[in-house]
Design a protein around this motif. Structure first.
Motif, PDB file in Angstrom:
ATOM      1  N   LEU A  92       0.825  -1.212   0.000  1.00 32.34           N
ATOM      2  CA  LEU A  92       0.000   0.000   0.000  1.00 32.34           C
ATOM      3  C   LEU A  92       0.856   1.256   0.000  1.00 32.34           C
ATOM      4  O   LEU A  92       2.037   1.231   0.356  1.00 32.34           O
ATOM      5  N   ASP A  93       0.250   2.366  -0.384  1.00 28.42           N
ATOM      6  CA  ASP A  93       0.900   3.671  -0.332  1.00 28.42           C
ATOM      7  C   ASP A  93       0.894   4.138   1.126  1.00 28.42           C
ATOM      8  O   ASP A  93      -0.126   4.594   1.638  1.00 28.42           O
ATOM      9  N   GLN A  94       2.045   4.036   1.776  1.00 30.88           N
ATOM     10  CA  GLN A  94       2.111   4.313   3.207  1.00 30.88           C
ATOM     11  C   GLN A  94       1.952   5.790   3.540  1.00 30.88           C
ATOM     12  O   GLN A  94       1.700   6.138   4.698  1.00 30.88           O
ATOM     13  N   THR A  95       2.053   6.660   2.554  1.00 30.60           N
ATOM     14  CA  THR A  95       1.795   8.087   2.802  1.00 30.60           C
ATOM     15  C   THR A  95       0.304   8.330   3.028  1.00 30.60           C
ATOM     16  O   THR A  95      -0.078   9.406   3.494  1.00 30.60           O
ATOM     17  N   ARG A  96      -0.523   7.324   2.716  1.00 31.18           N
ATOM     18  CA  ARG A  96      -1.968   7.471   2.882  1.00 31.18           C
ATOM     19  C   ARG A  96      -2.458   7.000   4.248  1.00 31.18           C
ATOM     20  O   ARG A  96      -3.637   7.201   4.570  1.00 31.18           O
ATOM     21  N   PHE A  97      -1.596   6.383   5.059  1.00 36.24           N
ATOM     22  CA  PHE A  97      -2.040   5.867   6.347  1.00 36.24           C
ATOM     23  C   PHE A  97      -2.390   7.003   7.309  1.00 36.24           C
ATOM     24  O   PHE A  97      -1.587   7.924   7.513  1.00 36.24           O
ATOM     25  N   ALA A  98      -3.567   6.921   7.894  1.00 37.43           N
ATOM     26  CA  ALA A  98      -3.941   7.842   8.971  1.00 37.43           C
ATOM     27  C   ALA A  98      -3.293   7.338  10.254  1.00 37.43           C
ATOM     28  O   ALA A  98      -3.467   6.175  10.625  1.00 37.43           O
ATOM     29  N   SER A  99      -2.537   8.186  10.910  1.00 37.39           N
ATOM     30  CA  SER A  99      -1.918   7.792  12.175  1.00 37.39           C
ATOM     31  C   SER A  99      -3.000   7.494  13.206  1.00 37.39           C
ATOM     32  O   SER A  99      -4.056   8.141  13.221  1.00 37.39           O
ATOM     33  N   LEU A 100      -2.748   6.506  14.054  1.00 40.29           N
ATOM     34  CA  LEU A 100      -3.698   6.139  15.101  1.00 40.29           C
ATOM     35  C   LEU A 100      -3.157   6.574  16.454  1.00 40.29           C
ATOM     36  O   LEU A 100      -1.952   6.483  16.710  1.00 40.29           O
ATOM     37  N   TYR A 101      -4.073   7.016  17.330  1.00 38.16           N
ATOM     38  CA  TYR A 101      -3.671   7.609  18.607  1.00 38.16           C
ATOM     39  C   TYR A 101      -4.477   7.022  19.756  1.00 38.16           C
ATOM     40  O   TYR A 101      -5.710   7.057  19.755  1.00 38.16           O
ATOM     41  N   ALA A 102      -3.772   6.486  20.748  1.00 39.96           N
ATOM     42  CA  ALA A 102      -4.408   5.997  21.968  1.00 39.96           C
ATOM     43  C   ALA A 102      -4.484   7.128  22.979  1.00 39.96           C
ATOM     44  O   ALA A 102      -3.531   7.902  23.136  1.00 39.96           O
ATOM     45  N   TYR A 103      -5.603   7.221  23.672  1.00 38.48           N
ATOM     46  CA  TYR A 103      -5.814   8.291  24.646  1.00 38.48           C
ATOM     47  C   TYR A 103      -5.277   7.889  26.011  1.00 38.48           C
ATOM     48  O   TYR A 103      -5.596   6.818  26.530  1.00 38.48           O
ATOM     49  N   ASP A 104      -4.441   8.737  26.578  1.00 42.92           N
ATOM     50  CA  ASP A 104      -3.887   8.545  27.923  1.00 42.92           C
ATOM     51  C   ASP A 104      -4.700   9.417  28.877  1.00 42.92           C
ATOM     52  O   ASP A 104      -4.545  10.641  28.883  1.00 42.92           O
ATOM     53  N   SER A 105      -5.569   8.782  29.651  1.00 43.13           N
ATOM     54  CA  SER A 105      -6.467   9.548  30.525  1.00 43.13           C
ATOM     55  C   SER A 105      -5.716  10.266  31.645  1.00 43.13           C
ATOM     56  O   SER A 105      -6.133  11.340  32.087  1.00 43.13           O
ATOM     57  N   LYS A 106      -4.604   9.696  32.102  1.00 41.51           N
ATOM     58  CA  LYS A 106      -3.835  10.328  33.179  1.00 41.51           C
ATOM     59  C   LYS A 106      -3.190  11.622  32.706  1.00 41.51           C
ATOM     60  O   LYS A 106      -3.150  12.617  33.433  1.00 41.51           O
ATOM     61  N   GLU A 107      -2.667  11.585  31.485  1.00 40.88           N
ATOM     62  CA  GLU A 107      -1.999  12.764  30.934  1.00 40.88           C
ATOM     63  C   GLU A 107      -2.949  13.646  30.124  1.00 40.88           C
ATOM     64  O   GLU A 107      -2.575  14.748  29.714  1.00 40.88           O
ATOM     65  N   ASP A 108      -4.157  13.139  29.881  1.00 41.33           N
ATOM     66  CA  ASP A 108      -5.119  13.829  29.015  1.00 41.33           C
ATOM     67  C   ASP A 108      -4.453  14.190  27.685  1.00 41.33           C
ATOM     68  O   ASP A 108      -4.470  15.334  27.230  1.00 41.33           O
ATOM     69  N   ALA A 109      -3.867  13.172  27.071  1.00 38.43           N
ATOM     70  CA  ALA A 109      -3.131  13.377  25.829  1.00 38.43           C
ATOM     71  C   ALA A 109      -3.225  12.142  24.951  1.00 38.43           C
ATOM     72  O   ALA A 109      -3.546  11.042  25.419  1.00 38.43           O
ATOM     73  N   PHE A 110      -2.924  12.341  23.671  1.00 38.64           N
ATOM     74  CA  PHE A 110      -2.951  11.247  22.711  1.00 38.64           C
ATOM     75  C   PHE A 110      -1.528  10.830  22.348  1.00 38.64           C
ATOM     76  O   PHE A 110      -0.671  11.679  22.115  1.00 38.64           O
ATOM     77  N   GLU A 111      -1.306   9.506  22.294  1.00 38.65           N
ATOM     78  CA  GLU A 111       0.003   8.968  21.943  1.00 38.65           C
ATOM     79  C   GLU A 111      -0.097   8.199  20.625  1.00 38.65           C
ATOM     80  O   GLU A 111      -0.920   7.311  20.466  1.00 38.65           O
ATOM     81  N   VAL A 112       0.742   8.558  19.664  1.00 40.37           N
ATOM     82  CA  VAL A 112       0.731   7.900  18.365  1.00 40.37           C
ATOM     83  C   VAL A 112       1.141   6.441  18.521  1.00 40.37           C
ATOM     84  O   VAL A 112       1.968   6.096  19.369  1.00 40.37           O
ATOM     85  N   ASN A 122      -9.639   8.092  14.345  1.00 39.49           N
ATOM     86  CA  ASN A 122      -8.271   7.614  14.578  1.00 39.49           C
ATOM     87  C   ASN A 122      -7.779   7.966  15.974  1.00 39.49           C
ATOM     88  O   ASN A 122      -6.585   7.862  16.263  1.00 39.49           O
ATOM     89  N   GLY A 123      -8.715   8.339  16.861  1.00 41.16           N
ATOM     90  CA  GLY A 123      -8.374   8.596  18.250  1.00 41.16           C
ATOM     91  C   GLY A 123      -9.433   9.449  18.918  1.00 41.16           C
ATOM     92  O   GLY A 123      -9.875  10.450  18.347  1.00 41.16           O
ATOM     93  N   CYS A 124      -9.872   9.049  20.110  1.00 43.04           N
ATOM     94  CA  CYS A 124     -10.854   9.825  20.856  1.00 43.04           C
ATOM     95  C   CYS A 124     -10.831   9.368  22.312  1.00 43.04           C
ATOM     96  O   CYS A 124     -10.175   8.403  22.659  1.00 43.04           O
ATOM     97  N   VAL A 125     -11.578  10.082  23.156  1.00 44.59           N
ATOM     98  CA  VAL A 125     -11.798   9.624  24.526  1.00 44.59           C
ATOM     99  C   VAL A 125     -12.813   8.486  24.430  1.00 44.59           C
ATOM    100  O   VAL A 125     -13.966   8.708  24.039  1.00 44.59           O
ATOM    101  N   PRO A 126     -12.412   7.243  24.750  1.00 45.91           N
ATOM    102  CA  PRO A 126     -13.262   6.079  24.483  1.00 45.91           C
ATOM    103  C   PRO A 126     -14.359   5.856  25.507  1.00 45.91           C
ATOM    104  O   PRO A 126     -14.356   4.899  26.281  1.00 45.91           O
ATOM    105  N   THR A 127     -15.339   6.736  25.510  1.00 49.07           N
ATOM    106  CA  THR A 127     -16.487   6.608  26.404  1.00 49.07           C
ATOM    107  C   THR A 127     -17.478   5.599  25.851  1.00 49.07           C
ATOM    108  O   THR A 127     -17.783   5.614  24.653  1.00 49.07           O
ATOM    109  N   SER A 128     -17.986   4.720  26.701  1.00 47.87           N
ATOM    110  CA  SER A 128     -18.926   3.693  26.267  1.00 47.87           C
ATOM    111  C   SER A 128     -20.363   4.160  26.444  1.00 47.87           C
ATOM    112  O   SER A 128     -20.694   4.872  27.394  1.00 47.87           O
ATOM    113  N   LYS A 129     -21.236   3.743  25.513  1.00 47.65           N
ATOM    114  CA  LYS A 129     -22.650   4.102  25.568  1.00 47.65           C
ATOM    115  C   LYS A 129     -23.466   2.940  25.017  1.00 47.65           C
ATOM    116  O   LYS A 129     -23.392   2.623  23.825  1.00 47.65           O
ATOM    117  N   ASP A 130     -24.219   2.269  25.886  1.00 50.84           N
ATOM    118  CA  ASP A 130     -25.061   1.131  25.491  1.00 50.84           C
ATOM    119  C   ASP A 130     -24.267   0.073  24.728  1.00 50.84           C
ATOM    120  O   ASP A 130     -24.741  -0.490  23.731  1.00 50.84           O
TER     121      ASP A 130
END
Length: 376
Positions: free
Chosen positions: A210-230, A349-357
């Protein structure tokens, strides 16, 4: 007369653009609530794409805007439906049956030690009713092979196969290995040749294809730091493992359970194929019977079919079929109504993962918004 028609057309286009911007503003409000890095969404109505757009970033570091057509996501567990679709192609051809003993297909015994005389079938594996679990992991098939792992018994639950449900990634990495054993074609190549290419989709499991320039970076949310880590491991090429590939054994390298990379736009095309029971335009991927079998729940409690699940909970009063995905901070949703021919793809590609139903709140709220504004 031409001037009048031009003015009318301009007015219609202007209203359409304003309406699209209003929808985007509402999606943005939901995205902001959950601090989303980026969101891509596609709406299908009457069997056609009526809206697609994206907001936010594909890369925080490069400040790159997210594009609904250009950027590819590792969509996580929605990938399972591609694996199941490929298996169902072989079922249609009569090469295998959903009631076959899965151990015969995968090449080593698949038996719950608590129920040694109970056959675990291909149908059970594809519907998560196999009694197999991920306790030993799922990145290598050896974890459940009695000849390779002395603790293989831990890969089974205490209930009888076929009587209960537990979501299990190992099921689908093994199913991918079965595909290779039956076709003698590497998993990623088979999916590309038999599903992606016929549908005209720019997608795949192998990073280097695949064309790797097209990849959207993914980010995990760190609730302690209130920040996203690639999360660079989401797109690890694994070149050395691929160079030493063994068919029917190394398959988890490509993650049949969650490794497909695809854009939101192309995922919507794939969704419409299932919405139309195996066909997209003149292209036939599956027969109607096989497609309906995938969509029909096996597990009554969970509503799970063969890598597509039925739900009435996502949009109140609406029966939808689809799947979700979550990995490396990404959350993806693909749901459709095959009778009324509408559906939605929403990926962040990254958000605060709040659950709903039982769903991720961000994707659930956006789908409900799009339904109420564009479909209802």
């Amino acid at each position: 007369m031409k001037r009048i028609l031009t003015c009318c057309l301009t007015l219609i286009l202007s209203k359409s653009m304003l309406f699209g911007q209003d929808i985007k503003n509402q999606v943005q409000a939901i995205a902001d609530q959950y601090k989303a890095v980026g969101v891509a969404y596609v709406v299908v109505k009457d069997g056609k794409v009526i809206m697609k757009d994206a907001l936010g970033k594909s890369s925080i570091e490069n400040n790159t805007p997210l594009d609904v057509d250009r950027h590819l996501f590792r969509i996580a567990s929605i990938s399972k439906s591609f694996t199941s679709t490929a298996i169902m192609q072989l079922v249609e051809k009569g090469k295998i049956s959903l009631d076959d003993d899965f151990g015969d297909l995968v090449g080593f015994p698949i038996r719950n030690p608590n129920f040694p005389d109970k056959k675990i079938t291909l149908r059970m594996v594809l519907s998560h009713t196999s009694s197999i679990n991920d306790v030993n992991g799922y990145f290598e098939l050896d974890v459940i092979n009695p000849a390779k792992n002395p603790n293989w018994q831990k890969s089974y639950n205490s209930y009888e196969p076929g009587t209960d449900y537990q979501y299990c990634n190992l099921n689908f990495n093994m199913a991918g290995a079965v595909l290779e054993r039956l076709t003698n074609v590497r998993f990623d190549t088979y999916i590309r040749q038999q599903i992606l290419n016929p549908l005209g989709l720019q997608a795949g499991h192998c990073v280097d294809s695949l064309d790797q320039t097209r990849f959207a970076s993914l980010y995990a949310y760190d609730s302690k730091e209130d920040a996203f880590e690639v999360q660079p491991l989401a797109y690890l090429p694994r070149r050395e493992e691929i160079s030493n590939y063994v068919m029917g054994e190394s398959t988890p390298i490509f993650s049949p359970t969650g490794g497909l990379k695809i854009s939101a736009s192309d995922l919507a095309q794939y969704m419409m194929m299932h919405m139309n029971y195996g066909k997209l335009g003149k292209v036939k991927i599956l027969g109607k019977k096989a497609s309906k079998t995938m969509q029909k729940k096996v597990s009554e409690k969970e509503g799970y079919g063969l890598a597509l699940l039925e739900t009435n909970k996502l949009i109140e009063g609406q029966h939808l079929v689809g799947h979700t995905g979550s990995a490396y901070g990404l959350y993806s949703s693909m749901f459709f109504n095959p009778k009324e021919k509408y559906g939605f793809v929403v990926i962040t590609n990254g958000c605060v993962p709040t659950s709903k139903d039982g769903n991720i709140a961000l994707t659930s709220e956006i789908i409900n918004l799009l339904y109420n504004e564009l479909v209802k």
